[in-house]
Motif scaffolding. Structure first.
Motif, mmCIF file in Angstrom:
data_model
loop_
_atom_site.group_PDB
_atom_site.id
_atom_site.type_symbol
_atom_site.label_atom_id
_atom_site.label_comp_id
_atom_site.label_asym_id
_atom_site.label_seq_id
_atom_site.Cartn_x
_atom_site.Cartn_y
_atom_site.Cartn_z
ATOM 1 N N THR A 1 101.625 44.124 -1.179
ATOM 2 C CA THR A 1 103.004 44.075 -1.683
ATOM 3 C C THR A 1 103.826 42.975 -1.013
ATOM 4 O OG1 THR A 1 103.602 45.803 -0.097
ATOM 5 C CG2 THR A 1 103.097 46.504 -2.345
ATOM 6 N N TRP B 1 108.367 39.931 -0.326
ATOM 7 C CA TRP B 1 107.976 40.963 -1.297
ATOM 8 C C TRP B 1 107.357 40.286 -2.504
ATOM 9 C CZ3 TRP B 1 107.287 46.023 -1.808
ATOM 10 C CH2 TRP B 1 107.338 46.603 -3.077
ATOM 11 N N PRO C 1 104.585 42.001 -5.085
ATOM 12 C CA PRO C 1 103.652 43.112 -5.270
ATOM 13 C C PRO C 1 102.483 42.819 -6.211
ATOM 14 C CG PRO C 1 105.679 43.506 -6.495
ATOM 15 C CD PRO C 1 105.903 42.273 -5.673
ATOM 16 N N TYR C 2 101.276 43.004 -5.687
ATOM 17 C CA TYR C 2 100.016 43.145 -6.423
ATOM 18 C C TYR C 2 99.476 41.866 -7.060
ATOM 19 C CZ TYR C 2 101.770 47.928 -6.051
ATOM 20 O OH TYR C 2 102.289 49.105 -5.576
ATOM 21 N N TYR D 1 104.731 40.353 -11.784
ATOM 22 C CA TYR D 1 104.529 41.486 -10.892
ATOM 23 C C TYR D 1 104.162 42.705 -11.733
ATOM 24 C CZ TYR D 1 109.247 42.729 -12.413
ATOM 25 O OH TYR D 1 110.335 43.036 -13.177
#
Length: 737
Positions: free
Chosen positions: A295, A301, A303-304, A321
């Motif tokens: 993440t 930040w 995420p994924y 994202y």
């Protein structure tokens, strides 16, 4: 205390927007993707339905994501790896014990139509599963997984089969623990990675390099302190790896690192992810798309899913994202990216477990530079590969014969030492990896028809001079004169009147016209606006000769163009999202086509959804065309919020569980401060926080004058540094420029 908010939907950048033309959905996780050369897509995983149709663990999709009704092999357990052979047959690995109603333990081969290939028997694998597959250029098959025997012989976690499924001789490395990743390098050597600490009796810390015969390459000995799950080889031979490790060769590297070809750590590459990566897609421009459970990337930040620049820094232009783990990322030949995993939305849009993202362009060009040489230039977002093959057809693509394996050159691949016939078709193929731990392998190709015409042989060039009248016109008389050099013009009895096309002003060899090249600068046009198209003839030496646009016969091939006039001026229609249009031109027996993008510059002007206060793309995305439930005052998911609110807040109007969350509270040990956290924060919006000491119709709201802002790209926290009142109310106003 109350917080009021007005928000707008987040649109990913052009290189990461969700492709709404791809319609597949899966009932459970999709862990593997492999491309066939015809554009169809093989998917494997734990699902039992795809787009509402029964498909147990394995399915094939058309290019638009619809289910291929002719392909239903029906394994009885999960599929974990896929590999497409050059002849179109498909290898399938996993933890199944039967497929197509026939006993097959962990590995099977299917014919192109999905029926079981009876010539490939059960290989006799004793263990739990197959996790990865790679096909060698000679057709032999590398397998990895949790097994201890193959065909009655001891094989621990890695083995090689002959092309008929029998166990290959002479390849028997011993590994003391699980192998998760396997990559065949451009050198012919084989990288393995996993949880092992010993290979062939020698210490190896979770990554090792094998020679082609399975012996250990003792010159390569990097060390990771935890599992290495996946690896890819760059064009320059460097190796990117991801997994659970936090050090490599004793140096801190959080779950992703790059090795030099000799196994030493690349000190300049340190992307730093907080949780494991699972799958990597390397583009020919050197950028890497990474998917997994992480993440945070480089402390931000993200995420994924992330794209990394060649130096390992985050590519901030790529803003896609998901809401859950991405298991695999796989680039198509045109650069678009297929994602699969456990997620149910991408870019805040419903996408159950499989999705496709738009991307920047991929380029691929085959050129026959002489009868002795062919090259394949590949660039942009095209999938990188460690090997390329060239093939020849002389019967219009009916059959192909292998010419050989390509060698790397700047920007692509070449094959030399050929003796090509005067005309035919060249097929170039690449074999990129994809899937969970990059354990699957697909096939992408390009086909080019060539005609050498009177091109001289590689050692038999005819030197000519030419003169042309007409002051730039391509008409008029043309005179050719030998300069006394040896050799005849191939296939012609006389050079006084050859059937060649002369180029005005050129001194030297004459060339044939091979095609028509169309262009638009820039290669975009705003909806309802116009764009001038241009044309040039392409010669077989790759040079071009401009042609007046008024001499071209223009037509609209596809997409939102309302027409092209006789002078090549194309007019775009209205669109609800950026949409590809294709123009076609014809001149002197040659044709060409041009794709360019009609930009959605007027967000609320399309069809029945025009001027209703909601973006057309959002309405088409969720409701399709002409659906009355898409109107601004409707509430199709009965959650108490109409479509105008859901659009403004960036929610899914068809899911009552889709909520916008805002968090406010006093930071710990910071009296007199109040923080408001907003997610998602959109790049193209202006946020203004206002406060009031009362809440009601007569309240007076004023912008904060004393505050701080922290922002990680997707989430923004605004802290009022003067929140000393006993009661204070806040609202956030968001405007779109």
């Amino acid at each position: 205390m109350a917080v009021l908010a007005a928000l707008f939907i987040l649109r990913a950048s052009a290189s990461a927007e969700l492709d709404s033309s791809f319609v597949a959905q899966a009932s459970h996780s999709v862990s593997d993707i492999a491309f066939q050369p015809d554009g169809k897509v093989l998917i494997g995983g734990a699902f039992t339905q795809v787009s509402g149709q029964a498909r147990n663990y394995l399915a094939r999709l058309h290019a638009d994501g619809t289910v291929d009704a002719t392909f239903a092999p029906n394994p009885d357990r999960d599929v974990a790896a896929l590999a497409v052979q050059a002849d179109g047959r498909v290898l399938v690995g996993g933890d199944f014990s039967s497929i197509a109603g026939t006993e097959r333990h962990y590995l099977a081969r299917l014919n192109a139509d999905g029926t079981l290939d009876g010539s490939f028997p059960d290989p006799g694998i004793a263990g739990q599963n197959i996790d990865g597959l790679q096909i060698q250029p000679d057709g032999k098959i590398l397998i990895i997984g949790d097994f201890s025997q193959v065909g009655g012989a001891a094989r621990t976690h890695v083995a090689r089969l002959n092309s008929d499924g029998s166990l290959g001789s002479g390849f028997a490395p011993t590994v003391n623990n699980r192998v998760f990743g396997i990559t065949r390098l451009s050198t012919g050597q084989i990288l393995i990675s996993g949880a092992f600490t010993e290979v062939n009796g020698s210490p190896r810390q979770r990554i090792a390099r094998l020679n082609a015969d399975g012996t250990l390459d003792t010159s390569f000995n990097p060390a990771a302190n935890a599992e290495v799950l996946s690896m890819v080889e760059q064009a320059d031979g460097r190796i990117i790896m991801t997994g659970n490790f936090t050090t490599v060769n004793g140096v801190a590297r959080n779950r992703i690192a790059r090795l030099l070809p000799d196994g030493t750590l690349d000190p300049a590459y340190d992307p730093d992810i907080n949780v494991q990566g699972l799958s990597m897609a390397l583009q020919t421009d050197g950028r890497l798309v990474l998917a997994g459970w992480f993440t945070f990337v480089g402390g931000a930040w993200n995420p994924y899913l992330v794209r990394l620049n060649p130096d390992g820094s985050r590519d901030t232009s790529f803003t896609a994202y998901s809401n859950d783990g991405v298991f695999t990322v796989a680039p198509q030949a045109d650069g678009r990216l297929l994602l699969s995993g456990l997620f149910t939305s991408v870019n805040s849009t419903s996408a159950p477990r499989i999705a496709r993202l738009l991307n920047e362009p991929a380029t691929q060009t085959i050129t026959v530079t002489s009868p002795a040489r062919v090259e394949w230039q590949r660039g942009g977002t095209a999938p990188e590969t460690s090997r390329v093959s060239f093939e020849l057809s002389t019967n219009g693509g009916g059959t192909y014969t292998t010419l050989g394996a390509g060698a790397r050159i700047g920007g692509g691949w070449e094959l030399t030492g050929l003796a090509l016939p005067a005309s035919g078709q060249i097929r170039a193929r690449a074999f990129p990896t994809s899937g969970y731990f990059n354990g699957s392998a697909g096939l992408v190709e390009q086909v080019m028809t060539y005609d050498l015409g009177g091109m001289p042989g590689s050692t038999d060039y005819q030197k000519l001079t030419q003169a042309m009248d007409g002051g730039g016109s391509r008409g008029g008389s043309v005179n050719y004169t030998h300069d006394g050099s040896a050799g005849g013009w191939a296939g012609l009895s006389s050079v006084a009147s050859p059937p060649e096309t002369a180029k005005h002003g050129y001194i030297g060899q004459l060339y044939d016209v091979t095609g028509l090249q169309l262009a638009a600068t820039p290669a975009t046009v705003n909806e309802t606006a116009t764009r001038q198209l241009t044309a040039a003839q392409v010669m077989d030496d790759a040079t071009t000769l401009p042609v007046l646009a008024s001499s071209i016969t223009w037509s609209v091939q596809s997409g939102p163009l309302t027409g092209i006039d006789a002078n090549g001026l194309a007019t775009a229609g209205a669109v609800y999202q950026d949409t590809l249009a294709t123009a076609q031109g014809a001149y002197a027996g040659a044709t060409g086509s041009l794709g360019f993008t009609v930009l959605d510059t007027i967000p609320d002007n399309f069809g029945t959804y025009a001027a209703d206060g909601i973006g057309d793309d959002w309405q088409y995305q969720y409701f399709g065309a002409g659906n009355p439930n898409a109107g601004p005052s409707f509430d199709p998911d009965f959650d108490g919020h109409d479509n105008l609110f859901e659009f403004t807040a960036g929610l899914d109007p068809l899911s009552s569980t889709s909520r916008f969350l805002m968090i406010n509270g006093r930071p710990a040990d910071q009296p007199g401060r109040m923080s408001i956290t907003i997610h998602p924060r959109l790049n193209d919006r202006t946020y203004t926080v206002k406060s009031s000491l009362t809440l009601g119709p007569g309240s007076t709201w004023a912008p904060l004058t004393s505050f701080t802002v922290s922002d990680d790209g997707l989430t923004r926290t605004i802290t009022d540094t003067n929140a000393v009142e006993g009661a204070k109310f806040y609202k956030v106003e968001i405007t779109k420029p």
